[in-house]
Design a protein around this motif. Sequence first.
Motif, PDB file in Angstrom:
ATOM      1  N   GLU A   4      36.483  -0.110  34.238  1.00 39.53           N
ATOM      2  CA  GLU A   4      36.416   0.060  35.725  1.00 39.53           C
ATOM      3  C   GLU A   4      37.525  -0.469  36.353  1.00 39.53           C
ATOM      4  OE1 GLU A   4      34.318   0.981  39.065  1.00 39.53           O
ATOM      5  OE2 GLU A   4      33.815   1.200  37.113  1.00 39.53           O
ATOM      6  N   ILE A   5      38.278  -1.631  35.856  1.00 39.70           N
ATOM      7  CA  ILE A   5      39.289  -1.741  36.579  1.00 39.70           C
ATOM      8  C   ILE A   5      40.540  -0.845  36.403  1.00 39.70           C
ATOM      9  CG2 ILE A   5      41.558  -3.641  36.288  1.00 39.70           C
ATOM     10  CD1 ILE A   5      39.149  -5.789  35.681  1.00 39.70           C
ATOM     11  N   GLY A   6      40.416  -0.181  35.264  1.00 38.78           N
ATOM     12  CA  GLY A   6      41.469   0.980  34.895  1.00 38.78           C
ATOM     13  C   GLY A   6      41.080   2.272  35.821  1.00 38.78           C
ATOM     14  N   ARG A   7      40.097   2.136  36.759  1.00 37.41           N
ATOM     15  CA  ARG A   7      39.814   3.065  37.758  1.00 37.41           C
ATOM     16  C   ARG A   7      40.929   2.963  38.846  1.00 37.41           C
ATOM     17  NH1 ARG A   7      34.116   3.707  39.525  1.00 37.41           N
ATOM     18  NH2 ARG A   7      35.198   4.908  40.900  1.00 37.41           N
ATOM     19  N   TYR A   8      41.322   1.728  39.314  1.00 38.79           N
ATOM     20  CA  TYR A   8      42.275   1.161  40.200  1.00 38.79           C
ATOM     21  C   TYR A   8      43.394   0.869  39.950  1.00 38.79           C
ATOM     22  CZ  TYR A   8      37.579   1.095  42.104  1.00 38.79           C
ATOM     23  OH  TYR A   8      36.226   1.461  42.466  1.00 38.79           O
ATOM     24  N   ILE A   9      43.877   0.335  38.560  1.00 37.65           N
ATOM     25  CA  ILE A   9      44.887  -0.062  38.162  1.00 37.65           C
ATOM     26  C   ILE A   9      45.345   0.733  36.834  1.00 37.65           C
ATOM     27  CG2 ILE A   9      46.081  -2.166  37.040  1.00 37.65           C
ATOM     28  CD1 ILE A   9      44.200  -3.958  38.561  1.00 37.65           C
ATOM     29  N   ASP A  10      46.409   1.071  36.735  1.00 42.99           N
ATOM     30  CA  ASP A  10      46.993   1.650  35.625  1.00 42.99           C
ATOM     31  C   ASP A  10      47.100   0.905  34.420  1.00 42.99           C
ATOM     32  OD1 ASP A  10      47.813   3.566  33.555  1.00 42.99           O
ATOM     33  OD2 ASP A  10      49.945   3.919  34.486  1.00 42.99           O
ATOM     34  N   ILE A  11      46.225   1.045  33.304  1.00 40.88           N
ATOM     35  CA  ILE A  11      46.251   0.099  32.168  1.00 40.88           C
ATOM     36  C   ILE A  11      46.607   1.281  30.723  1.00 40.88           C
ATOM     37  CG2 ILE A  11      44.653  -1.562  32.900  1.00 40.88           C
ATOM     38  CD1 ILE A  11      42.357  -0.269  31.459  1.00 40.88           C
ATOM     39  N   SER A  12      47.245   2.118  31.124  1.00 45.43           N
ATOM     40  CA  SER A  12      47.526   3.274  29.903  1.00 45.43           C
ATOM     41  C   SER A  12      48.262   2.440  28.993  1.00 45.43           C
ATOM     42  CB  SER A  12      48.131   4.324  30.322  1.00 45.43           C
ATOM     43  OG  SER A  12      49.172   4.204  31.028  1.00 45.43           O
ATOM     44  N   THR A  13      48.996   1.478  29.469  1.00 45.63           N
ATOM     45  CA  THR A  13      50.095   0.843  28.180  1.00 45.63           C
ATOM     46  C   THR A  13      49.330  -0.500  27.523  1.00 45.63           C
ATOM     47  OG1 THR A  13      51.335  -0.106  29.680  1.00 45.63           O
ATOM     48  CG2 THR A  13      52.017   1.898  29.050  1.00 45.63           C
ATOM     49  N   LEU A  14      47.842  -0.863  27.790  1.00 50.37           N
ATOM     50  CA  LEU A  14      47.408  -1.756  27.221  1.00 50.37           C
ATOM     51  C   LEU A  14      47.192  -1.913  25.790  1.00 50.37           C
ATOM     52  CD1 LEU A  14      45.902  -4.680  28.037  1.00 50.37           C
ATOM     53  CD2 LEU A  14      43.614  -3.177  28.143  1.00 50.37           C
ATOM     54  N   ASP A  15      47.918  -2.761  25.197  1.00 51.37           N
ATOM     55  CA  ASP A  15      47.885  -2.580  23.784  1.00 51.37           C
ATOM     56  C   ASP A  15      46.318  -3.553  23.344  1.00 51.37           C
ATOM     57  OD1 ASP A  15      49.126  -3.267  21.001  1.00 51.37           O
ATOM     58  OD2 ASP A  15      48.833  -5.400  21.228  1.00 51.37           O
ATOM     59  N   GLY A  16      45.959  -4.228  23.890  1.00 52.78           N
ATOM     60  CA  GLY A  16      44.522  -4.812  23.529  1.00 52.78           C
ATOM     61  C   GLY A  16      44.440  -6.357  24.327  1.00 52.78           C
ATOM     62  N   ILE A  17      43.194  -6.851  24.110  1.00 57.78           N
ATOM     63  CA  ILE A  17      42.860  -8.064  24.917  1.00 57.78           C
ATOM     64  C   ILE A  17      42.279  -9.058  23.749  1.00 57.78           C
ATOM     65  CG2 ILE A  17      41.368  -9.015  26.567  1.00 57.78           C
ATOM     66  CD1 ILE A  17      41.378  -6.573  28.031  1.00 57.78           C
ATOM     67  N   THR A  18      42.844 -10.326  23.810  1.00 57.03           N
ATOM     68  CA  THR A  18      42.458 -11.280  23.005  1.00 57.03           C
ATOM     69  C   THR A  18      41.582 -12.316  23.597  1.00 57.03           C
ATOM     70  OG1 THR A  18      44.292 -11.082  21.406  1.00 57.03           O
ATOM     71  CG2 THR A  18      42.847 -13.116  21.286  1.00 57.03           C
TER      72      THR A  18
END
Length: 165
Positions: free
Chosen positions: A7-21
């Motif tokens: 959902e956040i990705g609809r407003y913020i470009d997270i295309s280079t997100l590697d992952g979340i720990t």
Amino acid sequence: MIALVHEIGRYIDISTLDGITIAVGYDAALRELDRGIEGMRPEERTNDEGLIGVGKAVVVKREEEIKTHIVLLADLVCVLALTEDERNMEDFRVALAIVAHECAHVEENAARERQFPGTLLDQTPAGYVRLLERQFAEAFWCEYAVCRISARVSRGTRNSASERT
């Protein structure tokens, strides 16, 4: 977390997100994160007068691409898993703001990598004063830019995400 970040990705470009720990052992998770480059100094939590880190967006290299990996303290985001009846809404808003803030670092890091290729993981030795100048300039710019990027998602929280990251 997946649904929230989507959902956040609809407003913020997270295309280079590697992952979340999401880590109970936050400090260990930061130290042990594979940055993708041999010999890089391990990441550490901010922990000084009044600032204790609970989330961090770490620049990593995967193959030949620069990405960002987010590490979050589990205590902070566990409220996101509670039902609406069980959760404290202020804690929920703060967790949301911090996740959005860290996601905004993904967008800001990608923009800086596009504009200034190779500088995010630059380990070229520099003099002490030059290193400090760069460190402070980048920190101030990054946090300003990230707060602006994440403001749409973070509105309504009493404590800004930047005060807790």
